[in-house]
Write a protein that holds these residues in place. Structure first.
Motif, PDB file in Angstrom:
ATOM      1  N   UNK A   1      -4.503   8.767   2.618  1.00 57.24           N
ATOM      2  CA  UNK A   1      -3.493   8.490   1.978  1.00 57.24           C
ATOM      3  C   UNK A   1      -2.039   9.262   2.638  1.00 57.24           C
ATOM      4  N   UNK A   2      -2.437  10.716   2.912  1.00 57.05           N
ATOM      5  CA  UNK A   2      -1.328  11.389   3.616  1.00 57.05           C
ATOM      6  C   UNK A   2      -1.113  10.528   4.863  1.00 57.05           C
ATOM      7  N   UNK A   3      -2.056  10.145   5.814  1.00 55.55           N
ATOM      8  CA  UNK A   3      -1.789   9.458   6.970  1.00 55.55           C
ATOM      9  C   UNK A   3      -0.833   8.181   6.898  1.00 55.55           C
TER      10      UNK A   3
ATOM     11  N   UNK B   1       0.765  -1.089  -0.159  1.00 56.87           N
ATOM     12  CA  UNK B   1      -0.033  -0.040  -0.125  1.00 56.87           C
ATOM     13  C   UNK B   1       0.756   1.284   0.127  1.00 56.87           C
ATOM     14  N   UNK B   2       1.903   1.237   0.731  1.00 58.44           N
ATOM     15  CA  UNK B   2       2.725   2.493   0.964  1.00 58.44           C
ATOM     16  C   UNK B   2       3.468   2.667  -0.389  1.00 58.44           C
TER      17      UNK B   2
ATOM     18  N   UNK C   1       8.483   9.541   1.795  1.00 64.84           N
ATOM     19  CA  UNK C   1       7.216   9.611   1.895  1.00 64.84           C
ATOM     20  C   UNK C   1       6.699  10.906   2.681  1.00 64.84           C
ATOM     21  N   UNK C   2       7.187  10.985   3.953  1.00 64.68           N
ATOM     22  CA  UNK C   2       7.143  11.999   4.958  1.00 64.68           C
ATOM     23  C   UNK C   2       7.145  13.222   4.458  1.00 64.68           C
ATOM     24  N   UNK C   3       8.268  13.387   3.601  1.00 63.53           N
ATOM     25  CA  UNK C   3       8.646  14.639   3.004  1.00 63.53           C
ATOM     26  C   UNK C   3       7.605  15.127   1.972  1.00 63.53           C
ATOM     27  N   UNK C   4       7.397  14.204   1.167  1.00 62.31           N
ATOM     28  CA  UNK C   4       6.246  14.377   0.293  1.00 62.31           C
ATOM     29  C   UNK C   4       4.963  14.915   0.964  1.00 62.31           C
ATOM     30  N   UNK C   5       4.507  13.995   1.853  1.00 62.07           N
ATOM     31  CA  UNK C   5       3.327  14.142   2.642  1.00 62.07           C
ATOM     32  C   UNK C   5       3.173  15.614   3.250  1.00 62.07           C
ATOM     33  N   UNK C   6       4.322  15.801   3.569  1.00 61.17           N
ATOM     34  CA  UNK C   6       4.093  17.318   4.532  1.00 61.17           C
ATOM     35  C   UNK C   6       3.937  18.443   3.500  1.00 61.17           C
ATOM     36  N   UNK C   7       4.648  18.254   2.168  1.00 63.02           N
ATOM     37  CA  UNK C   7       4.428  19.326   1.274  1.00 63.02           C
ATOM     38  C   UNK C   7       3.064  19.142   0.694  1.00 63.02           C
TER      39      UNK C   7
ATOM     40  N   UNK D   1       3.872   5.711  -2.934  1.00 62.15           N
ATOM     41  CA  UNK D   1       5.101   6.161  -3.066  1.00 62.15           C
ATOM     42  C   UNK D   1       5.333   6.233  -4.609  1.00 62.15           C
ATOM     43  N   UNK D   2       5.060   5.407  -5.389  1.00 64.67           N
ATOM     44  CA  UNK D   2       5.008   5.463  -6.893  1.00 64.67           C
ATOM     45  C   UNK D   2       4.060   6.663  -7.421  1.00 64.67           C
ATOM     46  N   UNK D   3       2.979   6.905  -6.545  1.00 66.68           N
ATOM     47  CA  UNK D   3       1.896   7.805  -7.291  1.00 66.68           C
ATOM     48  C   UNK D   3       2.243   9.301  -6.825  1.00 66.68           C
ATOM     49  N   UNK D   4       2.884   9.449  -5.488  1.00 59.12           N
ATOM     50  CA  UNK D   4       3.023  10.947  -5.197  1.00 59.12           C
ATOM     51  C   UNK D   4       4.381  11.311  -4.918  1.00 59.12           C
ATOM     52  N   UNK D   5       5.383  10.500  -4.882  1.00 54.99           N
ATOM     53  CA  UNK D   5       6.701  10.470  -4.398  1.00 54.99           C
ATOM     54  C   UNK D   5       7.683  10.377  -5.548  1.00 54.99           C
ATOM     55  N   UNK D   6       7.510   9.413  -6.617  1.00 55.37           N
ATOM     56  CA  UNK D   6       8.329   9.023  -7.378  1.00 55.37           C
ATOM     57  C   UNK D   6       8.282   9.898  -8.773  1.00 55.37           C
TER      58      UNK D   6
END
Length: 158
Positions: free
Chosen positions: A56-58, A8-9, A67-73, A13-18
């Motif tokens: 998803x942010x959680x 799941x994570x 993941x955490x850096x991207x979620x914060x932004x 990661x592939x959707x929002x970070x990569x």
């Protein structure tokens, strides 16, 4: 807290970070981008900030630094200030490297007295630890910025 490494994570990661190695460009790198790279980057960031769900942010906040850096932004760009306490706790825990600056950016973007309190709590704990100086300059800058928005002077204490 245990860092998640599950399907799941990985999908998040592939959707929002990569895409375009976003996680590496969040922060100072985005300010140095040439215009032809900057505009598509921030448009994609804004689009994803609107699309990402709180659930998803959680999950992203349970991942590694990427993941955490991207979620914060994403939380900052989408103005999801209901993540304030979680961001403050993650900043204080300083559990993973390379994410604290993003927590500071998010708190500063919300710009309330509570955000200033969370940044000050971090500085109260970590300024006494020069061996852990990773995010102190960013936290100080975020607090100074928040002071300017609030017309306060919390940063002078430090």
């Amino acid at each position: 807290m245990v860092i998640r490494h599950d399907p799941e994570i990985q999908a998040l990661y592939r959707r929002y970070c990569l895409p375009a190695r976003r996680y590496l460009k969040l922060g100072g790198a985005v300010l140095r981008m040439p215009r032809e790279e900057y505009e598509p980057f921030v448009h994609a960031l804004a689009r994803d900030a609107r699309a990402v769900t709180d659930a998803e942010l959680n999950i992203l906040f349970e991942g590694s630094w990427r993941e955490r850096r991207t979620a914060a932004w994403l939380a900052a760009v989408s103005r999801r200030d209901h993540f304030r306490e979680r961001l403050g706790a993650l900043l204080l825990e300083s559990e993973v490297c390379c994410a604290g600056g993003a927590y500071c950016v998010a708190l500063a973007s919300f710009g309330t007295a509570r955000d200033a309190d969370l940044l000050a709590a971090y500085l109260d704990r970590y300024l006494h630890r020069p061996d852990l100086a990773y995010d102190q300059p960013t936290a100080m800058g975020a607090l100074a910025y928040t002071d300017s928005v609030l017309h306060s002077d919390r940063a002078s204490h430090f």
